[in-house]
Design a protein around this motif. Structure first.
Motif, mmCIF file in Angstrom:
data_model
loop_
_atom_site.group_PDB
_atom_site.id
_atom_site.type_symbol
_atom_site.label_atom_id
_atom_site.label_comp_id
_atom_site.label_asym_id
_atom_site.label_seq_id
_atom_site.Cartn_x
_atom_site.Cartn_y
_atom_site.Cartn_z
ATOM 1 N N VAL A 1 -18.981 -11.649 -30.876
ATOM 2 C CA VAL A 1 -18.112 -12.551 -31.874
ATOM 3 C C VAL A 1 -17.967 -12.268 -33.028
ATOM 4 C CG1 VAL A 1 -17.498 -14.955 -32.277
ATOM 5 C CG2 VAL A 1 -18.082 -14.389 -29.827
ATOM 6 N N ALA A 2 -19.275 -12.075 -33.455
ATOM 7 C CA ALA A 2 -19.271 -11.856 -35.087
ATOM 8 C C ALA A 2 -18.493 -10.275 -35.165
ATOM 9 C CB ALA A 2 -20.829 -11.638 -35.633
ATOM 10 N N ASP A 3 -18.697 -9.467 -34.516
ATOM 11 C CA ASP A 3 -17.855 -8.141 -34.615
ATOM 12 C C ASP A 3 -16.671 -8.610 -34.311
ATOM 13 O OD1 ASP A 3 -20.455 -6.723 -34.909
ATOM 14 O OD2 ASP A 3 -20.432 -6.243 -33.001
ATOM 15 N N ALA A 4 -16.225 -9.461 -33.515
ATOM 16 C CA ALA A 4 -14.662 -9.489 -33.426
ATOM 17 C C ALA A 4 -14.066 -10.083 -34.775
ATOM 18 C CB ALA A 4 -14.387 -10.594 -32.021
ATOM 19 N N ILE A 5 -14.839 -11.269 -35.214
ATOM 20 C CA ILE A 5 -14.444 -11.631 -36.400
ATOM 21 C C ILE A 5 -14.426 -10.858 -37.682
ATOM 22 C CG2 ILE A 5 -15.145 -13.216 -38.217
ATOM 23 C CD1 ILE A 5 -15.841 -15.266 -36.038
ATOM 24 N N LEU A 6 -15.214 -9.730 -37.588
ATOM 25 C CA LEU A 6 -15.318 -8.800 -38.718
ATOM 26 C C LEU A 6 -14.001 -7.703 -38.899
ATOM 27 C CD1 LEU A 6 -19.207 -8.115 -38.886
ATOM 28 C CD2 LEU A 6 -17.732 -9.343 -40.651
ATOM 29 N N ALA A 7 -13.858 -7.657 -37.349
ATOM 30 C CA ALA A 7 -12.563 -6.900 -37.155
ATOM 31 C C ALA A 7 -11.447 -7.211 -38.028
ATOM 32 C CB ALA A 7 -12.209 -6.334 -35.844
ATOM 33 N N TYR A 8 -11.154 -8.581 -37.760
ATOM 34 C CA TYR A 8 -9.985 -9.328 -38.520
ATOM 35 C C TYR A 8 -10.608 -9.302 -40.162
ATOM 36 C CZ TYR A 8 -8.406 -11.667 -34.134
ATOM 37 O OH TYR A 8 -7.990 -11.575 -32.864
ATOM 38 N N TYR A 9 -11.750 -9.390 -40.414
ATOM 39 C CA TYR A 9 -11.953 -9.230 -42.142
ATOM 40 C C TYR A 9 -11.554 -7.928 -42.473
ATOM 41 C CZ TYR A 9 -14.818 -9.518 -46.362
ATOM 42 O OH TYR A 9 -15.055 -9.416 -47.565
ATOM 43 N N ARG A 10 -11.541 -6.646 -41.806
ATOM 44 C CA ARG A 10 -11.176 -5.354 -42.061
ATOM 45 C C ARG A 10 -9.764 -5.504 -42.246
ATOM 46 N NH1 ARG A 10 -14.978 -1.396 -41.654
ATOM 47 N NH2 ARG A 10 -16.978 -1.886 -40.485
ATOM 48 N N LEU A 11 -8.925 -6.355 -41.470
ATOM 49 C CA LEU A 11 -7.227 -6.306 -41.351
ATOM 50 C C LEU A 11 -6.920 -7.111 -42.967
ATOM 51 C CD1 LEU A 11 -6.495 -7.210 -37.955
ATOM 52 C CD2 LEU A 11 -6.398 -5.148 -39.038
ATOM 53 N N GLY A 12 -7.784 -7.908 -43.345
ATOM 54 C CA GLY A 12 -7.537 -8.657 -44.677
ATOM 55 C C GLY A 12 -7.942 -10.154 -44.729
ATOM 56 N N ILE A 13 -8.128 -10.716 -43.341
ATOM 57 C CA ILE A 13 -8.564 -12.227 -43.420
ATOM 58 C C ILE A 13 -10.002 -12.246 -44.088
ATOM 59 C CG2 ILE A 13 -9.131 -14.095 -41.860
ATOM 60 C CD1 ILE A 13 -6.148 -12.967 -41.625
#
Length: 363
Positions: A314-326
């Motif tokens: 789940v942390a990796d999934a959230i960080l994938a959104y962080y990479r998008l700009g969230i």
């Protein structure tokens, strides 16, 4: 800026371990203080204080919680139209000083006309967004103007307006908003700092970020993004999916938003909800672990998008959104107090460390 983690505090203990909405109910002062301290201990940066036409007044709830915490900031939901913008500007600036700069605002215009009418506002929703845009313009002018000024708009008129108190945070506290209608997007692009969205597939999230950045740029502005998501975590992925199904099974009774439930239909009531519901009807699982089962079952009642898996997944999934700009994430669970503590132990350290590593790579 470092990644920001946002939670949400309610005003009374949850009635079950599958709570969907926590902003309504009788007020319990000790619970508010304990819940806020639990967020602070867990490493949250901020806690949302919600709003409905029957719930406890958010600024007073946040001030009570702020007096019993040291670091935690408060994201206070506010509906323009019930307080004059110049008075609201002084109210926020006062709160900002009294708490040492621990306030941010989440601007909403009412999920439905019926819910808004509970507080006596019969203005159509499209007009409410135009009113909110003018309202925020006048609020920010009050915050930044040192001399008395006049203003005449479509909704507000002042003469000789001034404020003795200006925000401690400069240029002003963060202003967040959510919504998917044209009126909401135009208001936010013109006046708000952060666009708050629900978790949805990464591909469409990237499209929304690009589109809204372009819209804000047309107003000469840059903006940030917040994503609301419900993590469901367990030691193994299989256990996490089993936990998700147990939570879904608990969604059969009252869910905690009286006005929507009184209508007797579990269906989306706003554009943001309809957007989420469309993803849920398309399929239950997107991008490996973005689960829309509760979105479909509840009619997209608020924040219902879930990320399901182990803490690492789940942390990796959230960080994938962080990479998008969230840049910030509003994370809360269905067992509000226990999940706050678990997220602080299992998720927040992983997210913050991962975001710092991403920032270092980018730099």
């Amino acid at each position: 800026m470092p990644v920001r983690i946002v939670g949400m505090i309610g005003v009374s203990p949850p009635q079950s371990d599958t709570s969907l909405v926590i902003i309504e109910g009788a007020i319990t002062p000790d619970f508010i203080a304990d819940f806020a301290r639990a967020h602070e201990a867990a490493g949250y940066d901020m806690a949302l204080v919600g709003y409905s036409s029957s719930s406890a007044e958010g600024f007073l709830v946040a001030l009570h919680a702020a007096q019993r915490t040291e670091r935690l900031s408060f994201l206070i939901a506010h509906r323009p139209g019930f307080v004059s913008p110049t008075l609201f500007a002084r109210k926020v600036a006062t709160f900002d000083h009294l708490t040492g700069g621990r306030v941010a605002l989440h601007i909403i215009t009412g999920k439905t006309d019926a819910e808004q009418e509970g507080d006596g506002d019969f203005t159509p929703k499209d007009e409410r967004y135009r009113r909110a845009r003018e309202y925020l313009h006048l609020v920010k002018r009050t915050w930044t103007t040192q001399e008395p000024f006049d203003f005449a708009g479509d909704f507000y008129r002042v003469r000789g307006a001034s404020s003795d108190v200006h925000p401690l945070q400069q240029p002003h506290p963060t202003i967040m908003f959510g919504g998917a209608s044209e009126g909401a997007l135009e208001m936010g692009a013109a006046e708000c700092d952060v666009f708050a969205i629900y978790a949805e597939p990464r591909a469409t999230t990237a499209e929304r970020i690009a589109a809204f950045r372009a819209r804000a740029a047309a107003h000469g502005r840059t903006v940030g993004f917040n994503m609301s998501v419900r993590p469901i975590i367990a030691p193994t992925e299989g256990e996490a999916w089993d936990k998700a199904q147990r939570i879904l099974a608990g969604m059969g009774g009252k869910l905690g938003w009286a006005r929507q439930e009184s209508e007797g239909v579990r269906a989306p009531v706003d554009n943001a909800g309809r957007r989420q519901f469309a993803f849920a009807q398309e399929k239950d699982i997107h991008d490996e672990r973005l689960w829309m089962g509760i979105t479909r079952a509840t009619g997209a009642l608020g924040n219902t998008s879930c990320l399901v898996g182990t803490p690492e997944q789940v942390a990796d999934a959230i960080l994938a959104y962080y990479r998008l700009g969230i840049g910030s994430f509003l994370m809360r669970g269905f067992d509000p107090v226990a999940d706050t503590t678990e997220f602080g132990r299992e998720l927040i350290p992983r997210i913050k460390a991962g975001a710092a590593a991403i920032d270092a790579e980018t730099a």
